[in-house]
Scaffold this active site. Structure first.
Site, PDB file in Angstrom:
ATOM      1  CD  GLU A   1      -3.023  -1.209   2.189  1.00 39.85           C
ATOM      2  OE1 GLU A   1      -2.605  -1.119   3.355  1.00 39.85           O
ATOM      3  OE2 GLU A   1      -4.222  -1.353   1.902  1.00 39.85           O
TER       4      GLU A   1
ATOM      5  CG  HIS B   1      -9.161  -0.083   2.397  1.00 44.05           C
ATOM      6  ND1 HIS B   1      -8.431  -0.134   1.228  1.00 44.05           N
ATOM      7  CD2 HIS B   1      -8.307  -0.457   3.383  1.00 44.05           C
ATOM      8  CE1 HIS B   1      -7.193  -0.534   1.497  1.00 44.05           C
ATOM      9  NE2 HIS B   1      -7.101  -0.730   2.802  1.00 44.05           N
TER      10      HIS B   1
ATOM     11  CG  HIS C   1      -7.207  -2.302   7.447  1.00 44.05           C
ATOM     12  ND1 HIS C   1      -6.813  -3.513   6.940  1.00 44.05           N
ATOM     13  CD2 HIS C   1      -6.801  -1.367   6.553  1.00 44.05           C
ATOM     14  CE1 HIS C   1      -6.181  -3.333   5.783  1.00 44.05           C
ATOM     15  NE2 HIS C   1      -6.157  -2.030   5.529  1.00 44.05           N
TER      16      HIS C   1
ATOM     17  CE1 TYR D   1      -9.246  18.779  23.289  1.00 43.68           C
ATOM     18  CE2 TYR D   1     -11.442  17.834  23.535  1.00 43.68           C
ATOM     19  CZ  TYR D   1     -10.433  18.655  23.999  1.00 43.68           C
ATOM     20  OH  TYR D   1     -10.599  19.366  25.138  1.00 43.68           O
TER      21      TYR D   1
ATOM     22  CG  HIS E   1      -3.763   2.468   5.381  1.00 42.99           C
ATOM     23  ND1 HIS E   1      -5.101   2.813   5.320  1.00 42.99           N
ATOM     24  CD2 HIS E   1      -3.688   1.192   4.908  1.00 42.99           C
ATOM     25  CE1 HIS E   1      -5.790   1.791   4.825  1.00 42.99           C
ATOM     26  NE2 HIS E   1      -4.960   0.797   4.580  1.00 42.99           N
TER      27      HIS E   1
HETATM   28 ZN   LIG Z   1      -5.362  -1.124   3.864  1.00 47.32          ZN
END
Ligand SMILES: [Zn+2]
Length: 214
Positions: free
Chosen positions: A77, A164, A98, A123, A96
């Site tokens: 990725e 995703h 999940h 925040y 990144h």
């Molecule tokens: Zn991912």
């Protein structure tokens, strides 16, 4: 962007922050990847690595053109990270995940592509900003995802990838990790309050925050 850290310190800090995210359930298995900008390139977590079990000496080192120069092979990725660095001069690091709550939000049918999360707390506004664009679903590895993320990143520090998960940038590694955690908390609050009629921050509140802390 903050001035890049020296490489040995950046390696250590990336591994420590990744381990902390993993230990607290922000990432499971080999999901998620983190990168940081160096003076002469980038460090990124290797492909198929777990954020909980990284070795600072095996992190993937990329040159300024994102070519792999040392360490294990980079995350598949990596293009998500490249999209942010090429779109935003202020991006010093990219995270990144999940993570459960933010990913749940990306699966909602009524997902608002412009503002999927309302301004519930200061925040969230301070860490993420006014915009959180949603990038449509792409099969993992589809090269069309990179320009889509790049376009969204030009106007926002973070994006949600439909079905995703989130991609979040920050001025530094600590900043990007803090913002990713704040996004997960905001997603949790949003899901807890779904169907209720929460009092939101007003547009004036948001502008005041961005003027003061933006
Ligand atoms: Zn991912």
């Amino acid at each position: 962007m903050d001035a890049p850290m020296a490489e040995p310190q950046a390696r250590r800090l990336l591994v420590d922050l990744a381990g902390s995210l993993f230990a607290r359930g922000y990432s499971v298995g080999s999901a998620g990847n983190i990168s940081v900008r160096l003076a002469d390139g980038y460090l990124i977590t290797p492909t198929n690595s777990s954020l909980g079990r990284l070795d600072p000496l095996r992190l993937s080192k990329l040159d300024r053109d994102f070519r792999h120069v040392s360490g294990d092979a980079p995350s598949k990725e990596v293009f998500m990270h490249r999209a942010f660095y090429t779109a935003r001069d202020d991006a010093g690091a990219v995270v990144h995940l999940h993570s459960t709550m933010a990913t749940a939000v990306t699966c909602l049918p009524e997902l608002d592509a412009v503002n999927p999360l309302p301004p519930l707390t200061p925040y969230f506004v301070m860490r993420i900003g006014k915009r959180l664009p949603t990038v449509p679903y792409y099969r993992p590895g589809n090269p069309q995802m990179e320009p889509a993320i790049q376009n969204a990143a030009r106007v926002a520090r973070a994006v949600l990838l439909a079905n995703h998960g989130p991609v979040v940038s920050g001025r530094s590694l600590v900043d990007a990790v803090n913002a990713a955690e704040e996004l997960e908390e905001a997603s949790k609050l949003f899901l807890l309050l779904r169907g209720a009629n929460p009092r939101l921050l007003t547009a004036a509140h948001v502008d005041d925050l961005l003027k003061t802390f933006g």
